[in-house]
Design a protein around this motif. Structure first.
Motif, PDB file in Angstrom:
ATOM      1  N   UNK A 148       0.815  -1.211   0.000  1.00 50.89           N
ATOM      2  CA  UNK A 148       0.000   0.000   0.000  1.00 50.89           C
ATOM      3  C   UNK A 148       0.848   1.260   0.000  1.00 50.89           C
ATOM      4  N   UNK A 149       2.079   1.167  -0.448  1.00 51.93           N
ATOM      5  CA  UNK A 149       2.964   2.338  -0.458  1.00 51.93           C
ATOM      6  C   UNK A 149       3.696   2.432  -1.791  1.00 51.93           C
ATOM      7  N   UNK A 150       3.914   3.657  -2.205  1.00 54.72           N
ATOM      8  CA  UNK A 150       4.499   3.877  -3.530  1.00 54.72           C
ATOM      9  C   UNK A 150       5.162   5.240  -3.557  1.00 54.72           C
ATOM     10  N   UNK A 151       6.154   5.387  -4.405  1.00 59.42           N
ATOM     11  CA  UNK A 151       6.766   6.682  -4.684  1.00 59.42           C
ATOM     12  C   UNK A 151       6.587   6.961  -6.169  1.00 59.42           C
ATOM     13  N   UNK A 152       6.082   8.141  -6.470  1.00 62.72           N
ATOM     14  CA  UNK A 152       5.986   8.559  -7.865  1.00 62.72           C
ATOM     15  C   UNK A 152       6.763   9.856  -8.031  1.00 62.72           C
ATOM     16  N   UNK A 153       7.319  10.061  -9.203  1.00 58.57           N
ATOM     17  CA  UNK A 153       8.191  11.213  -9.437  1.00 58.57           C
ATOM     18  C   UNK A 153       7.690  11.990 -10.652  1.00 58.57           C
ATOM     19  N   UNK A 154       8.148  13.210 -10.742  1.00 63.86           N
ATOM     20  CA  UNK A 154       7.783  14.068 -11.856  1.00 63.86           C
ATOM     21  C   UNK A 154       8.155  13.403 -13.177  1.00 63.86           C
ATOM     22  N   UNK A 155       7.183  13.315 -14.078  1.00 66.11           N
ATOM     23  CA  UNK A 155       7.421  12.659 -15.355  1.00 66.11           C
ATOM     24  C   UNK A 155       6.964  11.218 -15.388  1.00 66.11           C
ATOM     25  N   UNK A 156       6.651  10.661 -14.221  1.00 61.46           N
ATOM     26  CA  UNK A 156       6.149   9.291 -14.142  1.00 61.46           C
ATOM     27  C   UNK A 156       4.703   9.258 -14.634  1.00 61.46           C
ATOM     28  N   UNK A 157       4.320   8.187 -15.304  1.00 65.25           N
ATOM     29  CA  UNK A 157       2.945   8.061 -15.795  1.00 65.25           C
ATOM     30  C   UNK A 157       1.944   8.008 -14.658  1.00 65.25           C
ATOM     31  N   UNK A 158       2.392   7.573 -13.471  1.00 68.04           N
ATOM     32  CA  UNK A 158       1.504   7.463 -12.313  1.00 68.04           C
ATOM     33  C   UNK A 158       1.415   8.767 -11.522  1.00 68.04           C
ATOM     34  N   UNK A 159       2.174   9.770 -11.894  1.00 63.51           N
ATOM     35  CA  UNK A 159       2.161  11.059 -11.188  1.00 63.51           C
ATOM     36  C   UNK A 159       0.790  11.714 -11.386  1.00 63.51           C
ATOM     37  N   UNK A 160       0.146  12.224 -10.312  1.00 62.77           N
ATOM     38  CA  UNK A 160      -1.180  12.838 -10.456  1.00 62.77           C
ATOM     39  C   UNK A 160      -1.173  13.977 -11.473  1.00 62.77           C
ATOM     40  N   UNK A 161      -1.917  13.814 -12.542  1.00 61.15           N
ATOM     41  CA  UNK A 161      -1.892  14.782 -13.644  1.00 61.15           C
ATOM     42  C   UNK A 161      -2.317  16.166 -13.195  1.00 61.15           C
TER      43      UNK A 161
ATOM     44  N   UNK B 250       5.481  10.698  -1.952  1.00 65.00           N
ATOM     45  CA  UNK B 250       5.398   9.455  -1.198  1.00 65.00           C
ATOM     46  C   UNK B 250       3.924   9.216  -0.904  1.00 65.00           C
ATOM     47  N   UNK B 251       3.429   8.006  -1.189  1.00 61.63           N
ATOM     48  CA  UNK B 251       2.009   7.701  -1.034  1.00 61.63           C
ATOM     49  C   UNK B 251       1.827   6.453  -0.190  1.00 61.63           C
TER      50      UNK B 251
ATOM     51  N   UNK C  37      -1.454   4.048   1.326  1.00 57.29           N
ATOM     52  CA  UNK C  37      -2.882   3.804   1.463  1.00 57.29           C
ATOM     53  C   UNK C  37      -3.474   3.090   0.265  1.00 57.29           C
ATOM     54  N   UNK C  38      -4.776   2.873   0.323  1.00 58.86           N
ATOM     55  CA  UNK C  38      -5.453   2.126  -0.732  1.00 58.86           C
ATOM     56  C   UNK C  38      -5.514   2.901  -2.047  1.00 58.86           C
ATOM     57  N   UNK C  39      -5.485   4.229  -1.996  1.00 59.54           N
ATOM     58  CA  UNK C  39      -5.522   5.031  -3.225  1.00 59.54           C
ATOM     59  C   UNK C  39      -4.134   5.254  -3.810  1.00 59.54           C
ATOM     60  N   UNK C  40      -3.102   4.662  -3.192  1.00 60.90           N
ATOM     61  CA  UNK C  40      -1.747   4.852  -3.720  1.00 60.90           C
ATOM     62  C   UNK C  40      -1.504   4.011  -4.972  1.00 60.90           C
ATOM     63  N   UNK C  41      -2.375   3.037  -5.214  1.00 60.61           N
ATOM     64  CA  UNK C  41      -2.208   2.176  -6.385  1.00 60.61           C
ATOM     65  C   UNK C  41      -2.522   2.941  -7.667  1.00 60.61           C
ATOM     66  N   UNK C  42      -1.815   2.624  -8.706  1.00 53.04           N
ATOM     67  CA  UNK C  42      -2.025   3.289  -9.993  1.00 53.04           C
ATOM     68  C   UNK C  42      -3.128   2.558 -10.765  1.00 53.04           C
ATOM     69  N   UNK C  43      -4.367   2.683 -10.280  1.00 55.80           N
ATOM     70  CA  UNK C  43      -5.518   2.030 -10.901  1.00 55.80           C
ATOM     71  C   UNK C  43      -6.493   3.092 -11.410  1.00 55.80           C
ATOM     72  N   UNK C  44      -7.332   2.743 -12.373  1.00 55.49           N
ATOM     73  CA  UNK C  44      -8.338   3.711 -12.848  1.00 55.49           C
ATOM     74  C   UNK C  44      -9.228   4.223 -11.722  1.00 55.49           C
ATOM     75  N   UNK C  45      -9.556   3.351 -10.761  1.00 58.16           N
ATOM     76  CA  UNK C  45     -10.410   3.765  -9.642  1.00 58.16           C
ATOM     77  C   UNK C  45      -9.724   4.850  -8.812  1.00 58.16           C
ATOM     78  N   UNK C  46      -8.452   4.631  -8.450  1.00 61.42           N
ATOM     79  CA  UNK C  46      -7.721   5.614  -7.659  1.00 61.42           C
ATOM     80  C   UNK C  46      -7.556   6.921  -8.428  1.00 61.42           C
ATOM     81  N   UNK C  47      -7.260   6.814  -9.712  1.00 59.45           N
ATOM     82  CA  UNK C  47      -7.098   8.009 -10.542  1.00 59.45           C
ATOM     83  C   UNK C  47      -8.379   8.820 -10.597  1.00 59.45           C
ATOM     84  N   UNK C  48      -9.506   8.145 -10.731  1.00 62.00           N
ATOM     85  CA  UNK C  48     -10.795   8.835 -10.783  1.00 62.00           C
ATOM     86  C   UNK C  48     -11.115   9.507  -9.461  1.00 62.00           C
ATOM     87  N   UNK C  49     -10.832   8.826  -8.354  1.00 65.24           N
ATOM     88  CA  UNK C  49     -11.109   9.399  -7.044  1.00 65.24           C
ATOM     89  C   UNK C  49     -10.299  10.673  -6.816  1.00 65.24           C
TER      90      UNK C  49
END
Length: 383
Positions: A79-92, A105-106, A108-120
């Motif tokens: 349930x943990x992830x790091x995303x960086x500038x330029x990463x496809x998973x970075x919040x647009x 640094x993320x 929780x359950x919304x840290x996953x790079x899924x369509x559901x998390x992105x929509x939320x």
């Protein structure tokens, strides 16, 4: 994240004198964090000063330990992830703010790079306010957040005491998700009394930070994280705020980012309402019920509309749509919604002191009245 890639990003982030702006320029010039540390000193000097070139050629103190700590943290759970500038998973949505964070640094359950998390994340709403709210302000934050959570809107706030904590709690009570943007490393919880709340958020949302693990609660970091709170959200609702308040910084940033700003009005006698009143004078939208926000952001659920407590709103023409204020209780009617002392209430009601104190105690035990410092009493509006 690959250990070598993580090493390069942490080295860039921790190099003294390299802020987000300089880091973005270096990334644009070299294409990746790893490539920045390959060129010769002469190449680096062409992009900046000799001081910057020397700083980039020297490994920051404690970098190896920081890399290992971060790798251990990432491996401790899915349930943990790091995303960086330029990463496809970075919040647009954060790419549009003036100073997008270099690393996120993320947890929780919304840290996953899924369509559901992105929509939320894309359909979220910030709720911010005072760390020292009135009882009514804290209740408003919780009830509004509960209403938003019950309609599927993700609530974003800062995990601070007062309004922030009530907003997170309300969203979870409403069955929705919530995001806490914090000013420390994710291996710390501040304030400590929100430790249980932080665990609940991680199970039903996400905690997010731009600061490396181990970062303590430094004063300067909390205003800085406000741009992320507003940047993630479709709009920002200020529940209570004094004129000198960090919440007004978040509201200003939201306006500068082209986001909607909402404010709940309060008593003209309350210092905690003056910030909201100032925002309304400046063009923020006055909010009385949750539907005011949902309609403005075009997030209103189909069918029934949500009131602050999440219950369906009466339809137009329904007799229940006309509010009734304590018509069956003369003392509540006399108290109104501003704080008042015993002398004022005696003058309004004609009750003697023993009877007045007994009735106030009864109302306090019923959760309809709260006792304030200075011998004052305030009615709690029932949403």
């Amino acid at each position: 994240m690959d250990p070598q890639e993580l090493y390069a990003w942490l080295r860039l982030a921790l190099t003294p004198g390299v802020g987000n702006t300089t880091a973005r320029k270096l990334l644009a010039a070299f294409g990746s964090a790893q490539a920045i540390f390959v060129p010769s000193s002469a190449t680096l000097q062409q992009l900046g000063s000799d001081k910057l070139a020397r700083a980039l050629q020297s490994e920051p103190a404690g970098l190896a330990a920081q890399v290992q700590t971060t790798l251990d943290w990432l491996q401790a759970g899915s349930d943990r992830r790091i995303t960086v500038l330029g990463d496809a998973a970075y919040p647009a949505v954060l790419l549009d703010i003036e100073d997008p964070p270099l690393m996120l640094y993320m947890l929780g359950t919304l840290s996953s790079n899924t369509p559901y998390a992105t929509e939320k994340i894309a359909n979220s709403l910030a709720i911010v306010g005072s760390r020292n709210p009135t009882p009514q302000g804290e209740s408003n934050a919780r009830q509004f957040a509960k209403a938003f959570g019950s309609t599927g809107i993700c609530v974003v706030s800062g995990l601070a005491l007062g309004i922030d904590g009530a907003a997170h709690d309300g969203a979870l009570l409403g069955g929705g998700e919530t995001i806490a943007v914090v000013g420390t490393g994710l291996d710390r919880v501040y304030p400590k009394r929100h430790l249980d709340l932080a665990h609940r958020i991680a199970r039903q949302g996400m905690i997010i930070s731009e600061f490396p693990l181990g970062t303590p609660p430094l004063t300067a970091n909390f205003p800085k994280r406000n741009r992320i709170i507003s940047g993630l959200s479709r709009g920002t609702l200020v529940v209570e705020a004094a004129l000198q308040s960090g919440s007004l910084i978040t509201a200003r940033l939201a306006a500068e980012q082209g986001k909607e700003v909402f404010a709940i009005p309060g008593s003209i006698h309350s210092p905690q309402s003056r910030g909201c009143h100032a925002l309304i004078k400046q063009g923020a939208k006055l909010v009385e019920v949750a539907l005011d926000v949902l309609e403005e952001l075009r997030l209103a659920p189909s069918g029934t509309a949500a009131t602050p407590n999440g219950q369906p709103a009466p339809s137009e023409g329904d007799e229940a749509s006309e509010p009734v204020y304590a018509g069956d209780d003369p003392l509540l009617a006399a108290l109104g919604f501003d704080a008042a002392g015993l002398d004022a209430l005696q003058a309004r009601t004609g009750l003697d002191t023993p009877h007045l104190q007994a009735r106030l105690l009864e109302l306090e035990l019923n959760g309809q009245v709260v006792r304030l410092p200075g011998g004052l009493f305030q009615r709690l509006a029932v949403a």
